[in-house]
Design a protein around this motif. Structure first.
Motif, PDB file in Angstrom:
ATOM      1  N   THR A  28       0.948  -1.292   0.332  1.00 44.85           N
ATOM      2  CA  THR A  28      -0.233  -0.036  -0.021  1.00 44.85           C
ATOM      3  C   THR A  28       0.902   1.031   0.021  1.00 44.85           C
ATOM      4  O   THR A  28       1.529   1.034   0.820  1.00 44.85           O
ATOM      5  CB  THR A  28      -0.848  -0.089   1.580  1.00 44.85           C
ATOM      6  N   ASP A  50       2.061   0.476  -8.922  1.00 39.89           N
ATOM      7  CA  ASP A  50       1.057  -1.293  -9.042  1.00 39.89           C
ATOM      8  C   ASP A  50       2.256  -2.005  -9.609  1.00 39.89           C
ATOM      9  O   ASP A  50       1.552  -2.908  -9.857  1.00 39.89           O
ATOM     10  CB  ASP A  50      -0.496  -0.678  -9.644  1.00 39.89           C
ATOM     11  N   HIS A  66      -0.096  -1.801  -4.673  1.00 44.36           N
ATOM     12  CA  HIS A  66      -1.902  -2.274  -5.632  1.00 44.36           C
ATOM     13  C   HIS A  66      -2.598  -0.976  -4.648  1.00 44.36           C
ATOM     14  O   HIS A  66      -3.165  -0.929  -5.847  1.00 44.36           O
ATOM     15  CB  HIS A  66      -2.832  -3.791  -5.451  1.00 44.36           C
ATOM     16  N   HIS A  67      -1.920  -1.113  -3.929  1.00 46.29           N
ATOM     17  CA  HIS A  67      -3.556  -0.228  -3.133  1.00 46.29           C
ATOM     18  C   HIS A  67      -3.099   1.851  -3.048  1.00 46.29           C
ATOM     19  O   HIS A  67      -1.829   1.391  -2.879  1.00 46.29           O
ATOM     20  CB  HIS A  67      -3.892  -0.785  -1.768  1.00 46.29           C
ATOM     21  N   THR A  68      -3.859   3.032  -3.284  1.00 43.67           N
ATOM     22  CA  THR A  68      -3.298   3.934  -2.725  1.00 43.67           C
ATOM     23  C   THR A  68      -3.622   4.488  -1.719  1.00 43.67           C
ATOM     24  O   THR A  68      -4.803   4.264  -2.227  1.00 43.67           O
ATOM     25  CB  THR A  68      -3.046   4.641  -4.273  1.00 43.67           C
ATOM     26  N   MET A  69      -3.760   5.445  -1.273  1.00 35.77           N
ATOM     27  CA  MET A  69      -4.501   6.086  -0.241  1.00 35.77           C
ATOM     28  C   MET A  69      -4.224   7.802  -0.364  1.00 35.77           C
ATOM     29  O   MET A  69      -2.464   8.107  -0.618  1.00 35.77           O
ATOM     30  CB  MET A  69      -4.807   5.390   1.191  1.00 35.77           C
ATOM     31  N   GLU A  95      -9.272  11.681  -7.953  1.00 36.72           N
ATOM     32  CA  GLU A  95     -10.239  11.361  -9.398  1.00 36.72           C
ATOM     33  C   GLU A  95      -9.083  11.045 -10.373  1.00 36.72           C
ATOM     34  O   GLU A  95      -9.380  10.086 -11.334  1.00 36.72           O
ATOM     35  CB  GLU A  95     -11.469  11.838  -9.771  1.00 36.72           C
ATOM     36  N   GLY A 130      -6.526   8.390 -10.339  1.00 35.20           N
ATOM     37  CA  GLY A 130      -6.968   6.708  -9.884  1.00 35.20           C
ATOM     38  C   GLY A 130      -6.665   6.412  -8.172  1.00 35.20           C
ATOM     39  O   GLY A 130      -6.207   5.498  -8.359  1.00 35.20           O
ATOM     40  N   GLU A 177      -7.882   5.352  -4.676  1.00 36.53           N
ATOM     41  CA  GLU A 177      -8.752   4.791  -4.392  1.00 36.53           C
ATOM     42  C   GLU A 177      -9.129   5.190  -3.641  1.00 36.53           C
ATOM     43  O   GLU A 177     -10.040   5.527  -2.871  1.00 36.53           O
ATOM     44  CB  GLU A 177      -7.527   3.091  -3.691  1.00 36.53           C
ATOM     45  N   ARG A 178      -8.408   5.476  -2.159  1.00 33.64           N
ATOM     46  CA  ARG A 178      -9.166   5.899  -1.209  1.00 33.64           C
ATOM     47  C   ARG A 178      -8.634   7.226  -0.707  1.00 33.64           C
ATOM     48  O   ARG A 178      -7.540   7.638  -0.902  1.00 33.64           O
ATOM     49  CB  ARG A 178      -9.077   5.401   0.208  1.00 33.64           C
TER      50      ARG A 178
END
Length: 631
Positions: free
Chosen positions: A306, A446, A451-454, A469, A472, A474-475
């Motif tokens: 992450t 990625d 694979h996880h982003t915030m 947005e 892209g 995620e959170r």
């Protein structure tokens, strides 16, 4: 000759072992073979006893090392009369340490280069002449001469008309950077072909290069968890080797077979491979403008799942541009901007500089305040020309002007509100520009398994959502205080977690993350000290480069360990059946050591690493990054 003397002084036991070997050859040619056996055997046993003392001390401290294999092999070869093999094992043992030292020096070349190039003196301008002073005596405001090809001793501003400087050792940027009067110069950069004068803006201890040196020294003293993991392989590898050697003795009935197997039980893949690979990885990172504070950080980067980003100054440039002035009745746009810029002279907020620059571009004269105070993250109150000017967040301004009303803003914009003498005076709109390579950085992460982003930010929700947005992400968690960021990172399940930030307010969350990466190009000291790694250039894409280097380093370290172990085991199995004599086996073991070291040195990188990675947006690397966000 001088180099040979230095090598003898650096590796005296290796030199002594080689000297005894040469003496043995001379004596053997003279027909005194019995004396050779005694000299080799006594010397080998003396070295074994010396190693055994250290081994026992390690065992008493709870650390089971691999020296037991080497000591047992020396004793076994002496007992069965293979004294030449015994001397070769001694050479392996002492030479392995020398090879590790040499490989480590080769691997940390870039780290050492940063340490050894630290400026020591400066040419201070005193009246009409120059005085050489220790760099620690330079004070902000001093005028310094920097001669051609000299290192800039402290951070400063260029007084001369222009200069061309090499910042590659600081930022990884290989192309000389052109500077003009008033531009900032980083300590540690190298002046071009013309002498220049600079004005010191920081003491040596507070300058960029000296801070980098401190980070490098901390990194060089570290030990990676994978190195300790390699240490833990020592016990099973030792037990396996002794059992296999005992089995060979049992099936053959010949104690020589025990020695023949054991001389091939090389510990070097475990002792050398991991440290050399991780030092090489840290050196490669430094070459790419990232100081990694320890080998353990590289291992965490390799396993990261992450990535969490601050917004302002990290994913965006952190220097918002004024896009609109919306004055209320009684004020015109230039008047309102002039009051705001005059008040913002007394603010440390990121927006302050943007307002001041916008006013100067329009030719608006800034006025001094009779009094000024700043409410951190909220705004500033200043008395200018007898009027009270309040600039900041809507809620802050509304406390002074109850009739204030919010203005409409587009996604990605933020508003600065103004009150004058208790009356609402209008608003100014600004937009922070997204870094040109931010999207490419996330895509590369990625690909590397992150694979996880915030995104965590103190900005308004609408602004944060707009940036997320576009990229892209995620959170998103907006309007965060430092404590909120720490709580969010602590609650992430997909670990390890990388946190990337640049400001003082990011220091707590950088320390709380599994890997904190500070965008430290502009001297965000608190963030840099709290972080596990520091990016020296204002370029977020180096985050992905750091992960790539971490993955490569761990892969190469483990590959090197297992290559060495696999070759050793294969040779031991062959020796079990008496195919490899003890002396030949000892020589083959040296070959295995060399293969292991060469495999580990791949972590340094090479031509596959460009001196200056493609950052996608060169201009962004030279612009100011911000520390905090007010809105």
């Amino acid at each position: 000759m001088a180099r040979g003397i230095r090598l003898v002084r650096r590796y005296p036991v290796v030199a002594l072992t080689l000297a005894i070997g040469l003496v043995g050859i001379v004596l053997a040619l003279a027909g005194a073979g019995w004396l050779v056996a005694w000299i080799f055997s006594v010397y080998a046993l003396a070295v074994a006893a010396w190693q055994a003392v250290g081994m026992v001390r390690d065992i008493l401290r709870g650390h089971w090392g691999l020296d037991i294999l080497a000591v047992t092999a020396i004793v076994a070869t002496v007992v069965v009369g293979e004294y030449v093999a015994a001397l070769i094992v001694v050479l392996m043992l002492t030479g392995g340490e020398a090879l590790e030292d040499y490989a480590s020096r080769r691997a940390k070349r870039e780290l050492d280069a940063l340490l050894t190039r630290a400026p020591q003196h400066a040419h201070r301008v005193v009246d009409d002449h120059f005085v050489d002073v220790p760099v620690d005596e330079v004070e902000p405001g001093d005028v310094l001469l920097v001669r051609p090809s000299e290192i800039v001793p402290v951070d400063g501003e260029l007084r001369s008309a222009e200069a061309s400087v090499d910042e590659s050792s600081i930022t990884g940027e290989s192309v000389p950077v052109e500077k003009h009067t008033g531009d900032g110069l980083l300590s540690g950069s190298v002046n071009g072909l013309a002498a220049i004068e600079i004005t010191a803006t920081a003491r040596a201890a507070d300058s960029q290069y000296q801070q980098i040196v401190a980070l490098v020294a901390e990194a060089a003293a570290s030990k990676a968890p994978v190195v300790r993991l390699a240490d833990r392989y020592a016990v099973p590898f030792t037990v396996f080797s002794l059992l296999l050697a005992g089995f060979a003795w049992w099936i053959s009935g010949d104690p020589v077979r025990f020695a023949e197997v054991l001389v091939l039980a090389t510990p070097c893949p475990l002792l050398i491979a991991a440290p050399v690979a991780f030092i090489g990885g840290m050196s490669r990172a430094a070459r790419n403008g990232v100081i990694v504070k320890g080998g353990g950080v590289l291992e965490q980067l390799a396993r990261a799942r992450t990535a969490v980003f601050d917004k302002t100054g990290t994913l965006t440039h952190g220097s918002p541009e004024l896009v609109a002035v919306r004055p209320e009745a009684g004020f015109d746009a230039d008047e309102l901007l002039g009051l705001v810029a005059s008040a913002e002279q007394y603010s440390s907020h990121v927006l302050a500089e943007s307002m001041i620059d916008a006013a100067r571009e329009r030719g608006i004269r800034l006025r001094e305040a009779a009094a000024a105070s700043e409410a951190a993250t909220n705004g500033v109150v200043a008395r200018i020309d007898g009027r009270e000017v309040v600039v900041g967040k809507f809620a802050f301004v509304a406390e002074h002007a109850p009739e204030a009303r919010r203005t409409g803003i587009a996604p990605g914009e933020l508003a600065v509100y103004v009150a004058v003498d208790g009356a609402y005076a209008g608003a100014l709109l600004a937009r922070d520009r997204l870094r040109g390579n931010a999207a490419a950085t996330l895509a590369r992460l990625d690909e590397l398994g992150v694979h996880h982003t915030m995104m965590l930010t103190g900005d308004a929700q609408a602004t944060a959502d707009h940036i997320a947005e576009e990229l892209g992400i995620e959170r998103v968690r907006a309007e965060c205080l430092p404590a909120d960021k720490v709580a969010e990172v602590a609650g992430i399940a997909d670990r390890p977690v990388i946190m990337v930030g640049d400001g003082v307010n990011d220091a707590p969350v950088l320390a709380a993350a599994d890997v904190g990466i500070a965008m430290g190009a502009r001297g965000a000291t608190a963030a840099s000290e709290s972080a596990s790694a520091v990016i020296l250039v204002d370029d977020v894409s180096r985050t992905a480069k750091a992960v790539e280097i971490g993955r490569d380093t761990v892969r190469i370290a483990l590959q090197s360990i297992w290559i060495g172990i696999a070759v050793s085991i294969a040779l031991m199995l062959v020796a079990t059946f008496g195919v490899i004599p003890a002396t030949v086996g000892a020589l083959l073991q040296e070959v295995v050591d060399l293969i292991t070291i060469l495999a580990a040195l791949r972590a340094i990188g090479g031509r596959r690493d460009a001196r200056a990675p493609d950052v996608g947006d060169r201009a962004s690397a030279r612009e100011e990054a911000s520390s905090d966000a007010r809105g």
